[in-house]
Design a protein around this motif. Structure first.
Motif, PDB file in Angstrom:
ATOM      1  N   ARG A  37      -4.979   8.034 -10.337  1.00  0.00           N
ATOM      2  CA  ARG A  37      -6.239   7.508  -9.795  1.00  0.00           C
ATOM      3  C   ARG A  37      -6.230   5.982  -9.762  1.00  0.00           C
ATOM      4  NH1 ARG A  37     -12.111   9.611 -11.677  1.00  0.00           N
ATOM      5  NH2 ARG A  37     -11.403   8.951 -13.756  1.00  0.00           N
ATOM      6  N   GLU A  38      -5.607   5.365 -10.750  1.00  0.00           N
ATOM      7  CA  GLU A  38      -5.533   3.906 -10.789  1.00  0.00           C
ATOM      8  C   GLU A  38      -4.708   3.383  -9.606  1.00  0.00           C
ATOM      9  OE1 GLU A  38      -3.873   0.320 -13.704  1.00  0.00           O
ATOM     10  OE2 GLU A  38      -3.955   2.395 -14.442  1.00  0.00           O
ATOM     11  N   TYR A  39      -3.553   3.999  -9.379  1.00  0.00           N
ATOM     12  CA  TYR A  39      -2.705   3.590  -8.244  1.00  0.00           C
ATOM     13  C   TYR A  39      -3.416   3.825  -6.912  1.00  0.00           C
ATOM     14  CZ  TYR A  39       1.505   2.992 -11.136  1.00  0.00           C
ATOM     15  OH  TYR A  39       2.428   2.564 -12.043  1.00  0.00           O
ATOM     16  N   ALA A  40      -4.083   4.974  -6.792  1.00  0.00           N
ATOM     17  CA  ALA A  40      -4.782   5.299  -5.545  1.00  0.00           C
ATOM     18  C   ALA A  40      -5.916   4.308  -5.289  1.00  0.00           C
ATOM     19  CB  ALA A  40      -5.331   6.720  -5.604  1.00  0.00           C
ATOM     20  N   GLY A  41      -6.601   3.885  -6.353  1.00  0.00           N
ATOM     21  CA  GLY A  41      -7.675   2.899  -6.213  1.00  0.00           C
ATOM     22  C   GLY A  41      -7.160   1.565  -5.708  1.00  0.00           C
ATOM     23  N   HIS A  42      -6.018   1.117  -6.266  1.00  0.00           N
ATOM     24  CA  HIS A  42      -5.410  -0.137  -5.797  1.00  0.00           C
ATOM     25  C   HIS A  42      -4.959  -0.009  -4.348  1.00  0.00           C
ATOM     26  CE1 HIS A  42      -5.674  -2.282  -9.506  1.00  0.00           C
ATOM     27  NE2 HIS A  42      -4.876  -1.452 -10.187  1.00  0.00           N
ATOM     28  N   CYS A  43      -4.424   1.147  -4.020  1.00  0.00           N
ATOM     29  CA  CYS A  43      -3.942   1.387  -2.656  1.00  0.00           C
ATOM     30  C   CYS A  43      -5.095   1.323  -1.656  1.00  0.00           C
ATOM     31  CB  CYS A  43      -3.252   2.749  -2.586  1.00  0.00           C
ATOM     32  SG  CYS A  43      -2.592   3.167  -0.965  1.00  0.00           S
ATOM     33  N   ALA A  44      -6.240   1.869  -2.036  1.00  0.00           N
ATOM     34  CA  ALA A  44      -7.405   1.908  -1.137  1.00  0.00           C
ATOM     35  C   ALA A  44      -7.943   0.523  -0.807  1.00  0.00           C
ATOM     36  CB  ALA A  44      -8.509   2.756  -1.768  1.00  0.00           C
ATOM     37  N   GLU A  45      -7.577  -0.490  -1.613  1.00  0.00           N
ATOM     38  CA  GLU A  45      -8.042  -1.847  -1.348  1.00  0.00           C
ATOM     39  C   GLU A  45      -7.397  -2.439  -0.095  1.00  0.00           C
ATOM     40  OE1 GLU A  45      -7.237  -4.040  -4.867  1.00  0.00           O
ATOM     41  OE2 GLU A  45      -8.639  -2.891  -6.126  1.00  0.00           O
ATOM     42  N   SER A  46      -6.195  -1.945   0.252  1.00  0.00           N
ATOM     43  CA  SER A  46      -5.496  -2.506   1.418  1.00  0.00           C
ATOM     44  C   SER A  46      -5.108  -1.466   2.457  1.00  0.00           C
ATOM     45  CB  SER A  46      -4.230  -3.246   0.951  1.00  0.00           C
ATOM     46  OG  SER A  46      -3.409  -2.395   0.174  1.00  0.00           O
ATOM     47  N   LEU A  79       2.297   1.792  -3.455  1.00  0.00           N
ATOM     48  CA  LEU A  79       1.229   2.234  -4.361  1.00  0.00           C
ATOM     49  C   LEU A  79       0.877   3.697  -4.117  1.00  0.00           C
ATOM     50  CD1 LEU A  79      -1.117  -0.893  -4.281  1.00  0.00           C
ATOM     51  CD2 LEU A  79       0.191  -0.058  -6.253  1.00  0.00           C
ATOM     52  N   TYR A  80       0.852   4.090  -2.840  1.00  0.00           N
ATOM     53  CA  TYR A  80       0.562   5.488  -2.517  1.00  0.00           C
ATOM     54  C   TYR A  80       1.655   6.399  -3.077  1.00  0.00           C
ATOM     55  CZ  TYR A  80       0.029   9.831   0.067  1.00  0.00           C
ATOM     56  OH  TYR A  80      -0.101  11.161   0.387  1.00  0.00           O
ATOM     57  N   ASN A  81       2.910   6.000  -2.910  1.00  0.00           N
ATOM     58  CA  ASN A  81       4.020   6.804  -3.449  1.00  0.00           C
ATOM     59  C   ASN A  81       3.932   6.923  -4.967  1.00  0.00           C
ATOM     60  OD1 ASN A  81       5.094   7.267  -0.951  1.00  0.00           O
ATOM     61  ND2 ASN A  81       6.619   5.640  -1.059  1.00  0.00           N
ATOM     62  N   LYS A  82       3.555   5.823  -5.635  1.00  0.00           N
ATOM     63  CA  LYS A  82       3.408   5.870  -7.098  1.00  0.00           C
ATOM     64  C   LYS A  82       2.264   6.806  -7.499  1.00  0.00           C
ATOM     65  CE  LYS A  82       5.271   1.291  -8.185  1.00  0.00           C
ATOM     66  NZ  LYS A  82       4.961  -0.065  -8.711  1.00  0.00           N
ATOM     67  N   ALA A  83       1.169   6.753  -6.741  1.00  0.00           N
ATOM     68  CA  ALA A  83       0.040   7.643  -7.025  1.00  0.00           C
ATOM     69  C   ALA A  83       0.449   9.097  -6.825  1.00  0.00           C
ATOM     70  CB  ALA A  83      -1.141   7.295  -6.121  1.00  0.00           C
ATOM     71  N   SER A  84       1.187   9.367  -5.762  1.00  0.00           N
ATOM     72  CA  SER A  84       1.633  10.733  -5.469  1.00  0.00           C
ATOM     73  C   SER A  84       2.576  11.250  -6.555  1.00  0.00           C
ATOM     74  CB  SER A  84       2.313  10.764  -4.097  1.00  0.00           C
ATOM     75  OG  SER A  84       2.734  12.065  -3.776  1.00  0.00           O
ATOM     76  N   LYS A  85       3.516  10.402  -6.984  1.00  0.00           N
ATOM     77  CA  LYS A  85       4.460  10.812  -8.035  1.00  0.00           C
ATOM     78  C   LYS A  85       3.736  11.062  -9.356  1.00  0.00           C
ATOM     79  CE  LYS A  85       8.590   8.526  -6.188  1.00  0.00           C
ATOM     80  NZ  LYS A  85       9.569   7.423  -6.404  1.00  0.00           N
ATOM     81  N   SER A  86       2.796  10.181  -9.688  1.00  0.00           N
ATOM     82  CA  SER A  86       2.027  10.359 -10.934  1.00  0.00           C
ATOM     83  C   SER A  86       1.211  11.645 -10.887  1.00  0.00           C
ATOM     84  CB  SER A  86       1.104   9.161 -11.154  1.00  0.00           C
ATOM     85  OG  SER A  86       1.846   7.967 -11.295  1.00  0.00           O
ATOM     86  N   ALA A 109       0.822  -1.213   0.000  1.00  0.00           N
ATOM     87  CA  ALA A 109       0.000   0.000   0.000  1.00  0.00           C
ATOM     88  C   ALA A 109       0.855   1.262   0.000  1.00  0.00           C
ATOM     89  CB  ALA A 109      -0.938  -0.010   1.208  1.00  0.00           C
ATOM     90  N   ASP A 110       1.926   1.258   0.773  1.00  0.00           N
ATOM     91  CA  ASP A 110       2.777   2.452   0.834  1.00  0.00           C
ATOM     92  C   ASP A 110       3.443   2.737  -0.497  1.00  0.00           C
ATOM     93  OD1 ASP A 110       2.426   3.137   3.616  1.00  0.00           O
ATOM     94  OD2 ASP A 110       3.565   1.343   4.089  1.00  0.00           O
TER      95      ASP A 110
END
Length: 483
Positions: A379-388, A362-369, A359-360
């Motif tokens: 949004r795709e990375y953040a959605g995957h992150c929200a699953e866990s 994925l969150y970093n990837k979402a933030s960088k994107s 999750a961490d």
């Protein structure tokens, strides 16, 4: 004799490398700059030591190994204390000692407390040096302002006094003084932090009672806790805990975390893992060995020591020591411990490479994107992150992403969720204000602006001052237009 001495110093050097690697400084290249480098470095230290043992070069007596371990602990503690006081000299005293190479004062206090007992054993026959080292260690722990560290040092000091002082009434007075001083300090110092801890434990117990037997599964606390915190503040907006609420990723108690994630089985397993060496050494009347386990047990009750490799290395050595003086059993225990410890850095590598989702990361990837303007990808990375994982930062980032994609309703939902999770924060209200202003909903924009202006500030900073000023300017401009 010379050969034995060389083997002893070689073992000391290897153990010192291992303990120092477990306290490795931060490397900003990694997604977790403080924890990942420590585990990678500790993994290298374990491999080097394992090769040395496999080659048969570590075929030494138990007493030699014990002396090497104590000396390695003293050397590691020496460089930690040196780093503390050198950086303190450079940065100046500002209420708490700088806690490099750890990410917080509790981590630094943990490392010092874990190494304290084996380090002072080296100087057991040199009373002046022993007293000097003890004073330095107590001073360093006090400067970290880690209450857990102070509790550990008080317990160790009390046990030492009980063993040294002959007169019973002086023993009792000394223990009474230590307990009363510690109680006064803990109850009066950082009172908001203590209240915040109570709220975290209370909410965590609510999670546990939902599934006390089987738990919430892997990363259950990380996935569920912030949702419950948000729900609580929605139902109790005037709660005194609202101004203390923050992003919570750990219940500050390893046993509660195990219970939340894995139920009663997890709680019993972790309790057995951490308490077995302590109980075993007490039964064998090895008080000093038992005292070495005390810091880990206390920190497990009040912090998150199992995040750091040094805790696991010290625990592994305790289990190796439990085998007694049987070299064959000690080697088997060493190989098992080394194999189990290597799982941690291997898992980190797999997470870095994307083999295991984290999750961490994925969150970093979402933030960088998001920062690169790649909003759909973010949004795709953040959605995957929200699953866990659930959390204030994730909800705030998701709101920002949806706002830039033009999904106003989704953005409002994320910002409101973030605001309920951490009611003392201003960023979610700023996000709501921007959404309403950009969508032309002046009624809601005015309502949020008034909420921002009236909202109390937990800690004055540039961020909150700017948001409040923008809200006041907007209200002033709107009044002037109406007039």
């Amino acid at each position: 004799m010379e050969y034995v001495r060389k083997k002893e110093w070689m073992m000391t050097a290897l153990l010192w490398i291992l303990l120092s690697c477990a306290s490795f400084p931060p490397v900003w290249h990694y997604w977790d700059p403080y924890i990942s480098p420590k585990w990678y470095a500790a993994g290298m230290g374990i491999l080097i030591l394992a090769c040395y043992v496999l080659l048969g070069l570590a075929d030494t007596s138990w007493s030699l190994l014990q002396r090497s371990w104590n000396r390695a602990a003293l050397l590691t503690l020496s460089w930690l204390l040196t780093a503390v006081f050198v950086q303190l000299q450079n940065d100046g005293y500002s209420g708490a000692v700088p806690f490099w190479p750890y990410d917080n004062p509790s981590g630094l206090a943990l490392a010092i407390c874990l190494l304290f007992i084996p380090a002072v054993r080296v100087l057991a026959q040199r009373k002046i040096w022993l007293v000097l080292l003890s004073v330095l260690i107590f001073t360093a722990v006090f400067l970290t302002q880690s209450r857990t560290g102070l509790i550990v040092m008080a317990l160790i000091g009390g046990i030492f006094l009980w063993q040294i002082i002959r007169w019973r009434w002086i023993k009792l007075l000394s223990i009474l003084f230590i307990v009363s001083s510690l109680t006064l300090y803990v109850t009066t110092h950082k009172q908001p932090s203590s209240n915040g801890r109570y709220f975290i434990i209370k909410t965590t117990m609510g999670l546990i009672m939902e599934k006390p037997l089987k738990g919430h599964g892997w990363h259950g606390f990380q996935r569920e806790y912030m949702v419950r915190q948000g729900q609580y503040f929605k139902e109790h907006p005037d709660s005194p805990y609202a101004m203390l609420a923050d992003e919570v990723r750990h219940p500050l108690n390893e046993y509660l975390l195990a219970w939340t994630d894995w139920g009663v089985v997890g709680l019993l397993a972790l309790t057995a893992l951490t308490l077995t060496p302590f109980v075993c050494f007490l039964q064998k009347n090895r008080i000093v060995y038992a005292m070495e386990q005390l810091p880990l047990i206390v920190f497990c009750c009040l912090s998150y020591p199992l995040l750091y490799p040094l805790s696991w290395v010290m625990l592994a050595f305790a289990y190796i020591r439990m085998t007694g003086k049987d070299k064959r059993h000690a080697k088997v225990a060493f190989y098992i411990a080394s194999f189990l410890l290597m799982i941690f850095p291997i898992r980190l590598v797999m997470m870095e490479k994307g083999v295991i989702e984290n999750a961490d990361i994925l969150y970093n990837k979402a933030s960088k994107s998001y920062r690169k303007g790649q909003f759909e990808k973010a949004r795709e990375y953040a959605g995957h992150c929200a699953e866990s994982m659930s959390g204030y930062d994730l909800e705030l980032l998701s709101g920002d992403i949806c706002r830039h994609l033009g999904s106003c309703d989704d953005a409002v939902s994320h910002y409101k969720t973030a605001a309920s999770m951490c009611p003392c924060r201003f960023a979610p209200l700023e996000g709501l204000f921007c959404v309403y202003q950009e969508s032309g909903d002046s009624v809601q924009a005015i309502a949020v602006s008034e909420q921002i202006v009236l909202k109390p500030v937990k800690v004055d900073n540039v961020h909150s001052t700017r948001i409040k000023k923008n809200a006041r300017d907007y209200l002033k401009e709107h009044r002037q237009k109406n007039n």
